[in-house]
Motif scaffolding. Sequence first.
Motif, PDB file in Angstrom:
ATOM      1  N   LEU A  37       0.872  -1.176   0.000  1.00  0.00           N
ATOM      2  CA  LEU A  37       0.000   0.000   0.000  1.00  0.00           C
ATOM      3  C   LEU A  37       0.905   1.221   0.000  1.00  0.00           C
ATOM      4  CD1 LEU A  37      -2.734  -0.939   2.673  1.00  0.00           C
ATOM      5  CD2 LEU A  37      -2.840  -1.263   0.188  1.00  0.00           C
ATOM      6  N   PRO A  38       1.112   1.879  -1.126  1.00  0.00           N
ATOM      7  CA  PRO A  38       2.014   3.034  -1.158  1.00  0.00           C
ATOM      8  C   PRO A  38       1.581   4.107  -0.157  1.00  0.00           C
ATOM      9  CG  PRO A  38       1.402   2.351  -3.374  1.00  0.00           C
ATOM     10  CD  PRO A  38       0.517   1.595  -2.437  1.00  0.00           C
ATOM     11  N   PHE A  39       2.560   4.762   0.459  1.00  0.00           N
ATOM     12  CA  PHE A  39       2.213   5.848   1.384  1.00  0.00           C
ATOM     13  C   PHE A  39       3.157   7.025   1.194  1.00  0.00           C
ATOM     14  CE2 PHE A  39       4.796   2.853   4.012  1.00  0.00           C
ATOM     15  CZ  PHE A  39       5.871   3.674   4.335  1.00  0.00           C
ATOM     16  N   TYR A  40       2.732   8.155   1.743  1.00  0.00           N
ATOM     17  CA  TYR A  40       3.467   9.410   1.633  1.00  0.00           C
ATOM     18  C   TYR A  40       3.652   9.979   3.034  1.00  0.00           C
ATOM     19  CZ  TYR A  40       1.784   8.991  -3.190  1.00  0.00           C
ATOM     20  OH  TYR A  40       1.500   8.541  -4.459  1.00  0.00           O
ATOM     21  N   LYS A  41       4.885  10.326   3.352  1.00  0.00           N
ATOM     22  CA  LYS A  41       5.192  10.896   4.659  1.00  0.00           C
ATOM     23  C   LYS A  41       5.175  12.416   4.578  1.00  0.00           C
ATOM     24  CE  LYS A  41       8.362   7.101   5.860  1.00  0.00           C
ATOM     25  NZ  LYS A  41       9.777   6.765   6.184  1.00  0.00           N
ATOM     26  N   ASP A  42       4.439  13.002   5.477  1.00  0.00           N
ATOM     27  CA  ASP A  42       4.437  14.466   5.621  1.00  0.00           C
ATOM     28  C   ASP A  42       5.136  14.772   6.941  1.00  0.00           C
ATOM     29  OD1 ASP A  42       3.997  17.143   5.854  1.00  0.00           O
ATOM     30  OD2 ASP A  42       1.838  17.060   5.477  1.00  0.00           O
ATOM     31  N   ASP A  43       6.457  14.801   6.895  1.00  0.00           N
ATOM     32  CA  ASP A  43       7.234  14.994   8.121  1.00  0.00           C
ATOM     33  C   ASP A  43       6.935  16.335   8.778  1.00  0.00           C
ATOM     34  OD1 ASP A  43       9.249  12.631   8.239  1.00  0.00           O
ATOM     35  OD2 ASP A  43       9.289  13.287   6.157  1.00  0.00           O
ATOM     36  N   LEU A 176       3.320   9.789  14.924  1.00  0.00           N
ATOM     37  CA  LEU A 176       3.748   8.694  14.063  1.00  0.00           C
ATOM     38  C   LEU A 176       5.213   8.380  14.314  1.00  0.00           C
ATOM     39  CD1 LEU A 176       2.054   9.828  10.731  1.00  0.00           C
ATOM     40  CD2 LEU A 176       1.215   8.142  12.369  1.00  0.00           C
ATOM     41  N   HIS A 177       5.557   7.117  14.193  1.00  0.00           N
ATOM     42  CA  HIS A 177       6.946   6.701  14.388  1.00  0.00           C
ATOM     43  C   HIS A 177       7.490   6.268  13.031  1.00  0.00           C
ATOM     44  CE1 HIS A 177      10.383   5.339  16.702  1.00  0.00           C
ATOM     45  NE2 HIS A 177      10.340   4.169  16.078  1.00  0.00           N
ATOM     46  N   PHE A 178       8.062   7.227  12.322  1.00  0.00           N
ATOM     47  CA  PHE A 178       8.480   6.977  10.943  1.00  0.00           C
ATOM     48  C   PHE A 178       9.625   5.971  10.804  1.00  0.00           C
ATOM     49  CE2 PHE A 178       6.470  11.243   9.955  1.00  0.00           C
ATOM     50  CZ  PHE A 178       5.392  10.680   9.291  1.00  0.00           C
ATOM     51  N   PRO A 179      10.578   5.855  11.774  1.00  0.00           N
ATOM     52  CA  PRO A 179      11.666   4.883  11.578  1.00  0.00           C
ATOM     53  C   PRO A 179      11.186   3.451  11.401  1.00  0.00           C
ATOM     54  CG  PRO A 179      12.262   6.435  13.296  1.00  0.00           C
ATOM     55  CD  PRO A 179      10.823   6.710  12.951  1.00  0.00           C
ATOM     56  N   ALA A 180      10.032   3.090  11.988  1.00  0.00           N
ATOM     57  CA  ALA A 180       9.518   1.721  11.864  1.00  0.00           C
ATOM     58  C   ALA A 180       8.369   1.639  10.869  1.00  0.00           C
ATOM     59  CB  ALA A 180       9.062   1.205  13.229  1.00  0.00           C
ATOM     60  N   THR A 181       8.156   2.677  10.091  1.00  0.00           N
ATOM     61  CA  THR A 181       7.121   2.699   9.061  1.00  0.00           C
ATOM     62  C   THR A 181       7.779   2.365   7.728  1.00  0.00           C
ATOM     63  OG1 THR A 181       5.799   4.301  10.295  1.00  0.00           O
ATOM     64  CG2 THR A 181       5.402   4.146   7.926  1.00  0.00           C
ATOM     65  N   LYS A 182       7.450   1.199   7.189  1.00  0.00           N
ATOM     66  CA  LYS A 182       8.180   0.673   6.030  1.00  0.00           C
ATOM     67  C   LYS A 182       7.214   0.029   5.045  1.00  0.00           C
ATOM     68  CE  LYS A 182      12.006  -0.376   9.203  1.00  0.00           C
ATOM     69  NZ  LYS A 182      12.841  -1.434   9.808  1.00  0.00           N
ATOM     70  N   LEU A 186       4.793  -7.190  -0.473  1.00  0.00           N
ATOM     71  CA  LEU A 186       3.639  -7.962  -0.006  1.00  0.00           C
ATOM     72  C   LEU A 186       3.106  -7.504   1.344  1.00  0.00           C
ATOM     73  CD1 LEU A 186       4.782 -11.570  -1.015  1.00  0.00           C
ATOM     74  CD2 LEU A 186       3.418  -9.943  -2.332  1.00  0.00           C
ATOM     75  N   ASN A 187       3.711  -6.493   1.954  1.00  0.00           N
ATOM     76  CA  ASN A 187       3.223  -6.021   3.245  1.00  0.00           C
ATOM     77  C   ASN A 187       3.631  -4.581   3.492  1.00  0.00           C
ATOM     78  OD1 ASN A 187       5.879  -7.451   3.501  1.00  0.00           O
ATOM     79  ND2 ASN A 187       5.786  -6.665   5.597  1.00  0.00           N
ATOM     80  N   THR A 188       2.761  -3.865   4.177  1.00  0.00           N
ATOM     81  CA  THR A 188       3.001  -2.473   4.573  1.00  0.00           C
ATOM     82  C   THR A 188       3.003  -2.413   6.087  1.00  0.00           C
ATOM     83  OG1 THR A 188       2.004  -1.571   2.568  1.00  0.00           O
ATOM     84  CG2 THR A 188       2.075  -0.124   4.487  1.00  0.00           C
ATOM     85  N   GLU A 189       4.052  -1.828   6.678  1.00  0.00           N
ATOM     86  CA  GLU A 189       4.224  -1.779   8.123  1.00  0.00           C
ATOM     87  C   GLU A 189       4.195  -0.321   8.583  1.00  0.00           C
ATOM     88  OE1 GLU A 189       4.299  -4.661   9.642  1.00  0.00           O
ATOM     89  OE2 GLU A 189       4.568  -5.906   7.851  1.00  0.00           O
TER      90      GLU A 189
END
Length: 802
Positions: A37-43, A176-182, A186-189
């Motif tokens: 599932l593609p995502f976009y980070k808005d830091d 949000l904890h971006f370091p563990a957002t990957k 086959l999977n979105t974390e």
Amino acid sequence: MRILSLLVLLFPLAVFSQPLPTIDEKVKGLSRTDGFLPFYKDDANGKLWLEIGRLDQELLYSISLPAGLGSNDIGLDRGLLGDHQIVKFQRNGRKLLMIQPNYSYRATSNDRAEQRAVEQSFAQSVLWGFAIEAASGDRVLVDATDFLLRDAMKAAQRIKGMKQGNFSLDKTRSALHFPATKNFPLNTELDASITLTNSDGEVGNYVRSVSAADDAITLRMHHSFVQLPDNQYKPRLFDPRSSFIPISYYDYSTPVSEPIEKYYTRRHRLQKKDPSAAISEPVKPIIYYLDNGTPEPIRSALLEGGRWWNQAFTAAGYRDAFRVEVLPDSADPMDIRYNMINWVHRSTRGWSYGASVTDPRTGEIIKGNVTLGSLRVRQDYLIAQGLLAPFENGLPADDKMLKMALARLRQLSAHEIGHTLGLMHNYASSVNNLASVMDYPHPAAQLDAAGNIDLSKAYDDKIGEWDKVAITWGYQDFSPGTNEGQALNRIMSDAASRGLQFISDRDARAPGGSHSQAHLWDNGSDAIGELQAVMKIRTKALSQFGEKNIRPGTPMALLEDVLVPVYLYHRYQAEAVTKLVGGVDYTYATRGDGQTILKMVPKAVQLKALDAVLQTIDPTALVLPEKITALIPPRPAGYGFNRELFRKRTGLNFDVLSPAETAADLPLSFLFHPERLSRMEQLGANGGLGTKEMADLVLQKTFKAKRRSGMELLVQQQTEHVLLTYLMAWSVNEQMNVAARGAGVKVLADLKVWIEQQQKAAADPVQKAHYALALERMKAPDKAKPTLHAEMPPGAPIGCDF
């Protein structure tokens, strides 16, 4: 004014009617992370935008806890798995609904109308509603920030349920904890740091002891979206004899002549490269990863024990199908692709356990997740320390305590991994020469030729014969043309013919349970003989107990910590023997398999068991030697009291009577359990040991036994009052059958007459007072409150829960 009001009312409609921007327009300037599932980070704004292109497609959603609370009592451990379910995203105008279909009720036919009838009969659940902020073709963009910044693990609810405070989510302290957002193909974390706050000031000790601040608990919560497995996995029908954990659902397309509830087996996917070969490499091995934060020598012990399972897979016809490796530093343990063995720290020792993420459609295990509590190994070390009294000159060069503790960790590693392979506990292992690592084994101490305690064979060092059978049944990949049902049944029948048994939790854990071979923490095929052997070990350990049980420089008061597991060393074997009384053996037989279905434990064996149990509550066995109690002063300032110690009625001083009360209460609580008493009345009518006969024998060894003197007399009288509590509760317990209730009334009435006679004849004022108290208590039997060993120190050698 009216025009202004009308404009205000129409403004939202005008905004809503405006066309949505494209995804590219909305996320301009943001970094995109491609993947499932593609995502976009808005830091800059602490937001995460999720692109959903898999509309109306089912996927797996799982939540977990990467950073926990550290309290054994509350739970919320690091690495804890939360709910996992199948979900799908449905667009409804400018809303995107995340829906959980109801897989507990299905129609597995190909008739769409029949499927729809079931779907509409049982409620689905909308787990979340997103506002669609942009769209490009069939792809939509949603702001997932609020979805992630919530108490997804229901931590506040769990804390409140434990009466530890009314906490609630504080979004201002969550992010949000971006370091563990990957993202992966086959999977979105996705990961978030969640803070719960308490504003009313009422916070329990379980929280206060582990949280940096009483009024703020910050945890991490992890969300996984995962592609569901393909349809190449073949579910295996559940067999109650197999020791596997089932999944079940109702299939409303089932013919009326067949059972509507379907049972399938939880297991990993495993296939042979060559199903026709007796031994074959797997298409894809099962790999578990050990937490790389595990220290040595524990790390090596856990790796070795976990790898025992390859012995079972070899027996099932695989070559190198199961591996255990250390987690690479680059890997995330919360990544659902990794089967994990987590080394978890808590403020107090507690259970270890094995859990899994499972496809609810088929029972296929997607992720195995083991939690090992780091403090449990210290309890094993403490038990060995109490038995060996090793500190004559500090820590001995040959640390036999550590050797025993590491041997237990090997077994524990295999045990918990076994759960995540799909296996239940098997508490009949001890009567089959340690046939399963899925049992709870008590350390098997022995007396050597010189009469000293030997722990060199305290735990087994391999996988068990039952485990090989179970893995063969669950994971065998049969050659083409094999009748799988017949082959699986043959595996179970052959195991039964070899005397291998499987008895699980419900039968073993019930205090009123009847199975004579289903116990936690027991040893040996002869429960009575093993109890007698255990009592000899206990006697030897107490005879040498003293200063050498603690290191030089340790406060003498801390001898009590070591004394508890030694004094209660026999507790689990005594429990095992009580289950012979009123015992009924049985198997999980299926029609036509030839297994023994049900048989009563012979009365002669029950009587022998009762006698062995009563020996453990004899005052001679219960009284602590004065040479021990004289070494235990009150605890010094700075050293707190805890539940691992005996309770006290003597202030700060060690209570000499309390251990004896605890040790006497335990077997009596099992012997006089209401379910056992009700069952014994029925068995007694068929030639078994009845409740009245049992009670008379217990009274002969207690109230009617020869009077002791000194401390033994005090313990004797105390034990009699513990017994009286159970007899009174028996006489008024309306949950028992009529026969048992009547027997209880008669036993208590006869005892009252006997005590009245004894009181009149007694010359000793101490004995008169004892009888007077008994008669006073008997006026109100409804006030009798059996403790059911609720106040007993936890003491289990080590544990797990599933």
